[in-house]
Scaffold this motif. Structure first.
Motif, PDB file in Angstrom:
ATOM      1  N   TYR A   1      -9.326   0.618   0.221  1.00 61.14           N
ATOM      2  CA  TYR A   1      -8.699  -1.422  -0.478  1.00 61.14           C
ATOM      3  C   TYR A   1      -9.145  -1.563  -0.638  1.00 61.14           C
ATOM      4  O   TYR A   1      -8.935  -2.579  -1.147  1.00 61.14           O
TER       5      TYR A   1
ATOM      6  N   ARG B   1      -4.649   0.965  -4.975  1.00 64.72           N
ATOM      7  CA  ARG B   1      -3.359   0.541  -3.232  1.00 64.72           C
ATOM      8  C   ARG B   1      -2.926   1.869  -3.505  1.00 64.72           C
ATOM      9  O   ARG B   1      -1.623   1.675  -2.728  1.00 64.72           O
TER      10      ARG B   1
ATOM     11  N   VAL C   1       1.309  -1.149   0.512  1.00 66.92           N
ATOM     12  CA  VAL C   1       0.016  -0.154  -0.318  1.00 66.92           C
ATOM     13  C   VAL C   1       0.890   1.093  -0.499  1.00 66.92           C
ATOM     14  O   VAL C   1       1.861   1.035   1.162  1.00 66.92           O
TER      15      VAL C   1
ATOM     16  N   LEU D   1      -4.589   1.479   7.959  1.00 66.85           N
ATOM     17  CA  LEU D   1      -4.015   0.142   6.701  1.00 66.85           C
ATOM     18  C   LEU D   1      -2.433  -0.745   7.738  1.00 66.85           C
ATOM     19  O   LEU D   1      -1.810  -1.259   6.665  1.00 66.85           O
TER      20      LEU D   1
END
Length: 288
Positions: free
Chosen positions: A205, A210, A22, A230
């Protein structure tokens, strides 16, 4: 989970995304700097910042429109035709090309749908496509969903990128928040909470995006919220978390019991914040 920090190995943007990493992007320079008295509103002033993004972002994005002698009157961000030209030129550099557009679910200024915009950009050579600015998190995610559907229908693949406003603006017209009567000096009542942004990060997400970040209206605590939400997927917390209790946990030592009771995720996740303005409408009518 690793303690606060960031990965040590340096990797290219495509290498990061293709490995499933990410990437968090921060691009809220213009309005943020204007609030602090560094630049003048209007055409705005291009700025470049090279300090460490300790809030948790991987990429610090600076916008340099209005930087040329003719003030770049053409809108690369709103017309997919011109965005495609930009991609074609950038591909000559043999570098990965990421391109985001300032569009909502209605598409670009020539009524090209988000799905078709994504298809044209990927066919032109873009490796990363998405949207930035002009619209709030909810609206931008709707646009991303349409882009993703368009790519899937065309049998194309690309990494997805989203950097919306840090403002709630569901009442925007096709041009986005610039047409709201509050733009740009009265937008504070629309600022998203850190909890709103954690929800946005999770939804982005889950949609398959991403490269997740923010644009105008985002502050460091918003970027930290993305990084903290995240953290399980990234495997570490951002350095800014050292100064912050997750989900209000810093309140568990408060002297007032009813405030201590707020030190839990369920409280903040389900909060419906009041504006404190009893005679204000919930939405505005865009000027155009």
């Amino acid at each position: 989970m690793a303690p606060a920090g960031r990965p040590g190995a340096k990797k290219g943007i495509l290498e990061r995304l293709e490995s499933g990493e990410v990437v968090i992007g921060d691009g809220s320079f213009l309005i943020t700097l204007e609030k602090r008295g560094y630049v003048k509103a209007g055409l705005w002033t291009p700025e470049a910042v090279i300090e460490h993004p300790d809030a948790g972002s991987n990429v610090m994005q600076t916008f340099t429109f209005s930087a040329s002698e003719d003030n770049m009157e053409s809108k690369y961000f709103e017309h997919v035709e011109e965005a495609v030209w930009a991609v074609e030129v950038l591909k000559e550099s043999d570098r990965p090309v990421a391109v985001t557009m300032c569009i909502g679910p209605e598409g670009d200024m020539h009524d090209i749908t988000p799905g078709e915009c994504a298809v044209r950009l990927v066919k032109a050579g873009a490796s990363i496509v998405g949207v930035n600015c002009r619209f709030g998190p909810d609206t931008s995610l709707k646009t991303m969903e349409l882009m993703k559907e368009g790519l899937e229908w065309a049998g194309l693949k690309a990494h997805l990128m989203v950097q919306p406003l840090g403002f709630h603006a569901p009442d925007c017209g096709k041009e986005g928040f610039v047409d709201l009567p509050e733009y740009p000096f009265g937008l504070e009542s629309r600022v998203a909470t850190r909890w709103d942004i954690q929800k946005y990060a999770r939804e982005a997400y889950n949609l398959g995006v991403r490269y997740i970040g923010g644009c105008c209206g985002f502050e460091p605590y918003h970027i930290r919220a993305i990084a903290e939400e995240l953290a399980p997927e990234r495997g570490f917390l951002p350095p800014a978390s050292e100064k912050h209790g997750s989900w209000g946990s810093g309140l568990d030592m408060h002297t007032k019991p009813w405030i201590r009771a707020r030190a839990r995720r369920e409280y903040w996740e389900n909060l419906l914040p009041a504006s404190g303005r009893p005679f204000c409408p919930s939405l505005s009518k865009p000027d155009f």
